[in-house]
Design an enzyme around this catalytic site. Structure first.
Site, mmCIF file in Angstrom:
data_model
loop_
_atom_site.group_PDB
_atom_site.id
_atom_site.type_symbol
_atom_site.label_atom_id
_atom_site.label_comp_id
_atom_site.label_asym_id
_atom_site.label_seq_id
_atom_site.Cartn_x
_atom_site.Cartn_y
_atom_site.Cartn_z
ATOM 1 N N GLU A 1 0.824 -1.198 0.000
ATOM 2 C CA GLU A 1 0.000 0.000 0.000
ATOM 3 C C GLU A 1 0.865 1.257 0.000
ATOM 4 O O GLU A 1 1.974 1.268 0.519
ATOM 5 C CB GLU A 1 -0.934 -0.015 1.202
ATOM 6 C CG GLU A 1 -2.038 -1.038 0.997
ATOM 7 C CD GLU A 1 -2.944 -1.205 2.193
ATOM 8 O OE1 GLU A 1 -4.152 -1.334 1.969
ATOM 9 O OE2 GLU A 1 -2.465 -1.208 3.324
ATOM 10 N N CYS B 1 3.339 8.408 1.308
ATOM 11 C CA CYS B 1 3.926 7.428 2.226
ATOM 12 C C CYS B 1 4.086 6.127 1.451
ATOM 13 O O CYS B 1 3.099 5.575 0.970
ATOM 14 C CB CYS B 1 2.975 7.268 3.414
ATOM 15 S SG CYS B 1 3.481 5.987 4.549
ATOM 16 N N CYS C 1 6.709 -7.376 6.975
ATOM 17 C CA CYS C 1 7.867 -6.889 7.736
ATOM 18 C C CYS C 1 8.397 -8.040 8.583
ATOM 19 O O CYS C 1 7.612 -8.808 9.126
ATOM 20 C CB CYS C 1 7.429 -5.724 8.637
ATOM 21 S SG CYS C 1 8.816 -4.879 9.439
ATOM 22 N N CYS D 1 6.946 -5.364 15.869
ATOM 23 C CA CYS D 1 6.554 -4.345 16.846
ATOM 24 C C CYS D 1 5.101 -4.634 17.242
ATOM 25 O O CYS D 1 4.244 -4.826 16.371
ATOM 26 C CB CYS D 1 6.696 -2.957 16.230
ATOM 27 S SG CYS D 1 8.374 -2.664 15.630
ATOM 28 N N CYS E 1 1.961 -2.568 15.925
ATOM 29 C CA CYS E 1 1.882 -2.299 14.477
ATOM 30 C C CYS E 1 1.219 -3.465 13.753
ATOM 31 O O CYS E 1 1.623 -4.616 13.908
ATOM 32 C CB CYS E 1 3.294 -2.086 13.922
ATOM 33 S SG CYS E 1 3.338 -1.938 12.130
ATOM 34 N N GLY F 1 6.891 -2.239 5.985
ATOM 35 C CA GLY F 1 8.267 -2.721 5.931
ATOM 36 C C GLY F 1 9.282 -1.844 6.625
ATOM 37 O O GLY F 1 9.008 -0.706 6.999
ATOM 38 N N GLU F 2 10.472 -2.429 6.825
ATOM 39 C CA GLU F 2 11.576 -1.721 7.469
ATOM 40 C C GLU F 2 12.570 -1.326 6.363
ATOM 41 O O GLU F 2 13.286 -2.193 5.826
ATOM 42 C CB GLU F 2 12.220 -2.644 8.519
ATOM 43 C CG GLU F 2 13.546 -2.176 9.071
ATOM 44 C CD GLU F 2 13.570 -0.713 9.526
ATOM 45 O OE1 GLU F 2 12.806 -0.354 10.425
ATOM 46 O OE2 GLU F 2 14.364 0.059 8.965
ATOM 47 N N SER G 1 11.998 6.371 7.760
ATOM 48 C CA SER G 1 11.691 6.015 9.145
ATOM 49 C C SER G 1 12.205 4.607 9.441
ATOM 50 O O SER G 1 11.930 3.674 8.693
ATOM 51 C CB SER G 1 10.177 6.064 9.367
ATOM 52 O OG SER G 1 9.864 5.604 10.661
ATOM 53 N N SER H 1 11.644 5.432 15.011
ATOM 54 C CA SER H 1 10.464 4.951 15.745
ATOM 55 C C SER H 1 10.912 4.660 17.170
ATOM 56 O O SER H 1 11.321 3.545 17.480
ATOM 57 C CB SER H 1 9.926 3.679 15.087
ATOM 58 O OG SER H 1 9.415 3.991 13.830
ATOM 59 N N HIS I 1 9.379 5.499 20.605
ATOM 60 C CA HIS I 1 8.223 4.877 21.268
ATOM 61 C C HIS I 1 8.371 4.475 22.729
ATOM 62 O O HIS I 1 7.391 4.050 23.347
ATOM 63 C CB HIS I 1 7.714 3.653 20.491
ATOM 64 C CG HIS I 1 7.405 3.919 19.059
ATOM 65 N ND1 HIS I 1 6.804 5.065 18.610
ATOM 66 C CD2 HIS I 1 7.629 3.161 17.944
ATOM 67 C CE1 HIS I 1 6.665 5.007 17.289
ATOM 68 N NE2 HIS I 1 7.156 3.875 16.864
ATOM 69 N N CYS J 1 -0.860 5.385 9.919
ATOM 70 C CA CYS J 1 0.336 4.611 10.266
ATOM 71 C C CYS J 1 -0.033 3.322 10.987
ATOM 72 O O CYS J 1 -0.816 3.345 11.929
ATOM 73 C CB CYS J 1 1.192 5.370 11.275
ATOM 74 S SG CYS J 1 2.069 6.737 10.623
HETATM 75 N N1 SAH Z 1 9.298 0.178 9.665
HETATM 76 C C1 SAH Z 1 9.550 1.555 9.774
HETATM 77 C C2 SAH Z 1 8.620 2.412 8.927
HETATM 78 C C3 SAH Z 1 7.162 2.040 8.857
HETATM 79 S S1 SAH Z 1 6.161 2.339 10.256
HETATM 80 C C4 SAH Z 1 9.499 2.004 11.207
HETATM 81 O O1 SAH Z 1 9.088 1.220 12.046
HETATM 82 O O2 SAH Z 1 9.913 3.125 11.487
HETATM 83 C C5 SAH Z 1 5.870 4.097 10.269
HETATM 84 C C6 SAH Z 1 5.574 4.657 11.671
HETATM 85 O O3 SAH Z 1 4.257 4.278 12.128
HETATM 86 C C7 SAH Z 1 6.547 4.142 12.710
HETATM 87 O O4 SAH Z 1 6.944 5.159 13.578
HETATM 88 C C8 SAH Z 1 5.690 3.142 13.437
HETATM 89 O O5 SAH Z 1 6.218 2.857 14.679
HETATM 90 C C9 SAH Z 1 4.350 3.813 13.469
HETATM 91 N N2 SAH Z 1 3.228 2.923 13.767
HETATM 92 C C10 SAH Z 1 3.127 1.608 13.513
HETATM 93 N N3 SAH Z 1 1.928 1.123 13.928
HETATM 94 C C11 SAH Z 1 1.260 2.177 14.463
HETATM 95 C C12 SAH Z 1 -0.063 2.320 15.026
HETATM 96 N N4 SAH Z 1 -0.885 1.298 15.120
HETATM 97 N N5 SAH Z 1 -0.413 3.544 15.462
HETATM 98 C C13 SAH Z 1 0.427 4.604 15.331
HETATM 99 N N6 SAH Z 1 1.650 4.525 14.788
HETATM 100 C C14 SAH Z 1 2.069 3.320 14.350
HETATM 101 FE FE1 SF4 Z 2 7.896 -3.262 10.868
HETATM 102 FE FE2 SF4 Z 2 7.929 -0.584 11.335
HETATM 103 FE FE3 SF4 Z 2 5.715 -2.041 11.851
HETATM 104 FE FE4 SF4 Z 2 7.895 -2.325 13.373
HETATM 105 S S1 SF4 Z 2 6.627 -0.450 13.165
HETATM 106 S S2 SF4 Z 2 6.633 -4.013 12.558
HETATM 107 S S3 SF4 Z 2 9.527 -2.104 11.874
HETATM 108 S S4 SF4 Z 2 6.627 -1.703 9.843
#
Ligand code: SAH
Ligand code: SF4
Length: 393
Positions: free
Chosen positions: A116, A129, A136, A140, A143, A195-196, A227, A249, A251, A369
């Protein structure tokens, strides 16, 4: 009401697996790779530099995907291109438009996999984005993408192709001149989709080089933000080889909590992560690192957390981005209350950091996100239904 366009090819003719005979794609190749590909297919070496440059102009400045329209190339060369290559973007499966103007694209790539991309219009910019992987490998716990297994890394062509798809949809190729960067609807890129990106650094780099090139998509490197969850050994390399803006990220403010939320922390803890941030090339007050902080009720949202956060990052030119948790079905967390988020933001503000709370965009189409998995699955379900109906007909 959100608008949704489903583009559903006939399932009986739709290839699920990429045929091995697919011609090489011209999208996503560096100048050298493009030159080598043309030579390998039998193009003469003469005037190669000029040809490569003209081709890039058609592919990335004019957005043309049919070799026959490349009118400053000889007819023979156009036929040669069409016979030997594809000019392929990811294919739009569905396109949803939110009431707030956010557009979410479900895209199919070679092999039938889906990713997406989300376009977010704002007053002073338009941000796309994009995804770097299908799924991934990291897990996390807040996520939704993290509950999906990694299928594969995207190629450079598939990463840059997401930008081309969005430019097609916004219909803004004509205005894509070198001087028009600020006026464009699509002006910024964030690598914050599925993805990362730093587990696919080479392809992300190659794609962003095309995005940043003046003969490519000519987006400024300051308008591209990558990110990462904290792949420490790749952070400096990304700074050196891509040079884009960095978002972390973060957190959590203790290793104990971060180990749970962002499990990669067990490998590279907060101290190691912050050390890499301090050494990020080009770091300055005008080029700050963004620390993303998802607000999870009773998990990471106390006043003590806010104070620890500013203390930990002190000395690093930084912005803090507070993201209210975006829920997904059966998620093990809740969003912090608004007054808690405001109090947290106030402490961060008083310490001298602008701390915008990121308003969730495209809520009606689940485009925020961390929500990017569920929509894919929903879309799959509805297509499965459509296919069943087609079969029954
Ligand atoms: N994998 C990379 C980039 C994709 S995630 C990373 O983790 O940075 C993009 C952002 O959205 C990251 O900061 C992630 O931690 C945040 N994110 C993921 N799931 C979320 C959720 N359910 N609510 C709010 N932010 C979230
Ligand atoms: Fe992967 Fe980023 Fe989601 Fe963590 S927050 S599972 S690194 S996409």
């Amino acid at each position: 009401m959100a608008e949704q366009t489903a583009i559903v090819p006939d399932s009986r003719t739709m290839p699920r697996i990429a045929p091995k005979t697919l011609k090489p794609n011209l999208i996503g190749l560096s100048r050298d790779q493009l030159r080598d590909a043309l030579l390998a297919a039998g193009a003469p070496d003469k005037q190669m530099k000029m040809r490569v440059s003209q081709l890039w102009g058609w592919l990335y400045q004019k957005g043309v995907s049919d070799a026959d329209l490349m009118t400053n190339l000889s007819k023979d060369f156009r036929v040669f291109l069409a016979e030997n290559f594809r000019i392929a973007r990811p294919e739009i499966v569905t396109r949803q438009v939110s009431v707030d103007g956010t557009r979410k694209y479900l895209l199919r790539i070679d092999g039938g996999h889906e990713v997406e991309a989300v376009y977010i219009p704002e007053e002073d910019r338009g941000t796309l984005c994009i995804s770097s992987q299908v799924g991934c490998t990291l897990t996390c716990t807040f996520c939704h993408t993290g509950t999906q297994k990694l299928v594969r890394n995207l190629t450079a062509g598939e990463i840059v192709g997401q930008i081309l798809v969005c430019r097609d949809d916004l219909g803004e190729w004509e205005s894509a001149g070198k001087d028009a960067a600020d006026k464009r609807l699509l002006s910024n890129i964030v690598l914050m989709g599925m993805g990362e990106p730093l587990y696919n650094t080479d392809n992300v780099r190659d794609a962003m080089k095309i995005a940043m090139d003046n003969e490519g998509l000519s987006l400024s490197r300051r308008r591209i933000t990558l990110s990462t969850s904290g792949v420490v050994p790749e952070i400096i390399r990304a700074g050196e080889e891509i040079g884009c803006m960095l978002a972390i990220s973060f957190h959590a403010t203790t290793d104990e909590v971060r180990d749970k939320l962002v499990p990669i922390n067990k490998k590279w803890n907060i101290e190691k992560l912050l050390e890499a941030c301090r050494n990020y090339p080009k770091l300055s007050n005008s080029e700050r690192i963004t620390f993303e902080y998802v607000m999870l009720k009773d998990v990471n949202d106390t006043d003590a957390d806010a104070r620890r956060l500013v203390k930990l990052i002190s000395g690093i030119p930084a912005k803090i981005n507070l993201i209210p948790f975006n829920p997904w079905p059966d998620a093990p967390y809740e969003r912090s209350d608004w007054d808690r988020i405001e109090e947290f933001a106030e402490i961060v503000n008083r310490a001298g950091y602008a701390s915008p709370v990121r308003t969730p965009r495209g809520q009606d189409i689940m485009a925020a996100c961390g929500q990017l998995k569920s929509a894919t699955e929903r879309a799959k379900k509805s297509r499965a239904q459509i296919e069943a109906e087609a079969g029954a007909a």
